[in-house]
Design a protein around this motif. Structure first.
Motif, short mmCIF file in Angstrom:
data_model
loop_
_atom_site.label_atom_id
_atom_site.label_comp_id
_atom_site.label_asym_id
_atom_site.label_seq_id
_atom_site.Cartn_x
_atom_site.Cartn_y
_atom_site.Cartn_z
N GLU A 1 0.82 -1.21 0.00
CA GLU A 1 0.00 0.00 0.00
C GLU A 1 0.85 1.26 0.00
O GLU A 1 0.34 2.35 0.12
CB GLU A 1 -0.94 0.00 1.21
CG GLU A 1 -2.08 -0.97 1.11
CD GLU A 1 -1.69 -2.38 1.51
OE1 GLU A 1 -0.70 -2.56 2.23
OE2 GLU A 1 -2.34 -3.32 1.06
N GLY A 2 2.15 1.12 -0.07
CA GLY A 2 3.02 2.29 -0.02
C GLY A 2 3.19 2.74 1.41
O GLY A 2 3.60 1.97 2.27
N LEU A 3 2.87 3.98 1.69
CA LEU A 3 3.03 4.53 3.04
C LEU A 3 1.88 4.17 3.97
O LEU A 3 1.97 4.38 5.17
CB LEU A 3 3.13 6.05 2.97
CG LEU A 3 4.35 6.62 2.27
CD1 LEU A 3 4.25 8.14 2.19
CD2 LEU A 3 5.61 6.21 2.99
N LEU A 4 0.80 3.63 3.44
CA LEU A 4 -0.39 3.39 4.25
C LEU A 4 -0.49 1.93 4.70
O LEU A 4 0.08 1.04 4.09
CB LEU A 4 -1.63 3.77 3.46
CG LEU A 4 -1.67 5.23 3.00
CD1 LEU A 4 -2.90 5.48 2.15
CD2 LEU A 4 -1.64 6.17 4.18
N ILE B 1 -7.51 10.76 13.37
CA ILE B 1 -6.73 9.85 12.53
C ILE B 1 -7.11 10.09 11.07
O ILE B 1 -8.28 9.99 10.69
CB ILE B 1 -7.01 8.37 12.91
CG1 ILE B 1 -6.61 8.13 14.35
CG2 ILE B 1 -6.28 7.43 11.96
CD1 ILE B 1 -7.02 6.76 14.88
N ARG B 2 -6.10 10.40 10.25
CA ARG B 2 -6.34 10.58 8.82
C ARG B 2 -6.43 9.21 8.16
O ARG B 2 -5.67 8.30 8.47
CB ARG B 2 -5.21 11.38 8.18
CG ARG B 2 -5.16 12.82 8.66
CD ARG B 2 -4.06 13.57 8.02
NE ARG B 2 -2.77 12.98 8.45
CZ ARG B 2 -1.62 13.24 7.89
NH1 ARG B 2 -1.55 14.05 6.85
NH2 ARG B 2 -0.51 12.70 8.34
N SER B 3 -7.36 9.08 7.22
CA SER B 3 -7.56 7.79 6.57
C SER B 3 -8.01 7.99 5.13
O SER B 3 -8.39 9.09 4.73
CB SER B 3 -8.62 6.97 7.32
OG SER B 3 -9.87 7.61 7.26
N THR B 4 -7.98 6.91 4.40
CA THR B 4 -8.48 6.91 3.03
C THR B 4 -9.11 5.55 2.77
O THR B 4 -8.99 4.63 3.58
CB THR B 4 -7.36 7.22 2.01
OG1 THR B 4 -7.96 7.42 0.73
CG2 THR B 4 -6.34 6.08 1.94
N GLN B 5 -9.78 5.44 1.64
CA GLN B 5 -10.40 4.16 1.30
C GLN B 5 -10.14 3.83 -0.15
O GLN B 5 -9.87 4.71 -0.96
CB GLN B 5 -11.90 4.18 1.58
CG GLN B 5 -12.71 5.05 0.64
CD GLN B 5 -14.15 5.15 1.06
OE1 GLN B 5 -14.44 5.49 2.21
NE2 GLN B 5 -15.06 4.87 0.16
N PHE C 1 -2.04 5.88 8.15
CA PHE C 1 -0.59 5.93 8.27
C PHE C 1 -0.15 4.98 9.38
O PHE C 1 -0.89 4.74 10.34
CB PHE C 1 -0.12 7.36 8.57
CG PHE C 1 -0.20 8.26 7.37
CD1 PHE C 1 0.75 8.20 6.37
CD2 PHE C 1 -1.25 9.16 7.24
CE1 PHE C 1 0.68 9.02 5.25
CE2 PHE C 1 -1.33 9.98 6.13
CZ PHE C 1 -0.37 9.90 5.13
N PRO C 2 1.05 4.42 9.28
CA PRO C 2 1.52 3.42 10.25
C PRO C 2 1.51 3.90 11.70
O PRO C 2 1.23 3.11 12.61
CB PRO C 2 2.95 3.11 9.80
CG PRO C 2 2.99 3.46 8.36
CD PRO C 2 2.02 4.61 8.18
#
Length: 105
Positions: free
Chosen positions: A45-48, A72-76, A89-90
């Motif tokens: 997922e790269g950085l995520l 918490i920042r997130s995406t889908q 993010f980790p």
């Protein structure tokens, strides 16, 4: 008679140019038959970091709202039909997983 043959030259050039343009357009904008396709799920997922997988985008949006309320920042992403992943993010992964575990849509 020479006048008819003389007019054939420019017409032949026009036909050849149009045929060449058609071939270039087909190559550039074609369906890609024979090209390899990307896998449905990327290897990384790269950085995520993946914290949850749900069945509907609306459920993912609701979970993301809960995560956002916790700062918490997130995406889908939707890698397949009826599957939506929520990524963070980790640094926030442990808190996000605990919130996702207690989340009920």
């Amino acid at each position: 008679m020479t006048r008819g043959i003389g007019a054939l030259g420019p017409m032949l050039v026009i036909v050849l140019v149009l045929a060449g343009l058609a071939l270039v357009m087909r190559w550039a904008f074609g369906s890609g038959y024979g090209r390899t396709t990307r896998p449905a799920v990327p290897a990384e997922e790269g950085l995520l970091v993946l914290v949850a997988t749900v069945s509907a985008p609306a459920t993912a949006r609701a979970l993301r709202a809960v995560l956002s309320d916790a700062g918490i920042r997130s995406t889908q992403r939707s890698p397949a039909p009826h599957r939506t992943d929520v990524l963070v993010f980790p640094d926030d992964a442990a808190r996000a997983r605990s919130l996702a575990a207690s989340f009920s849509p």
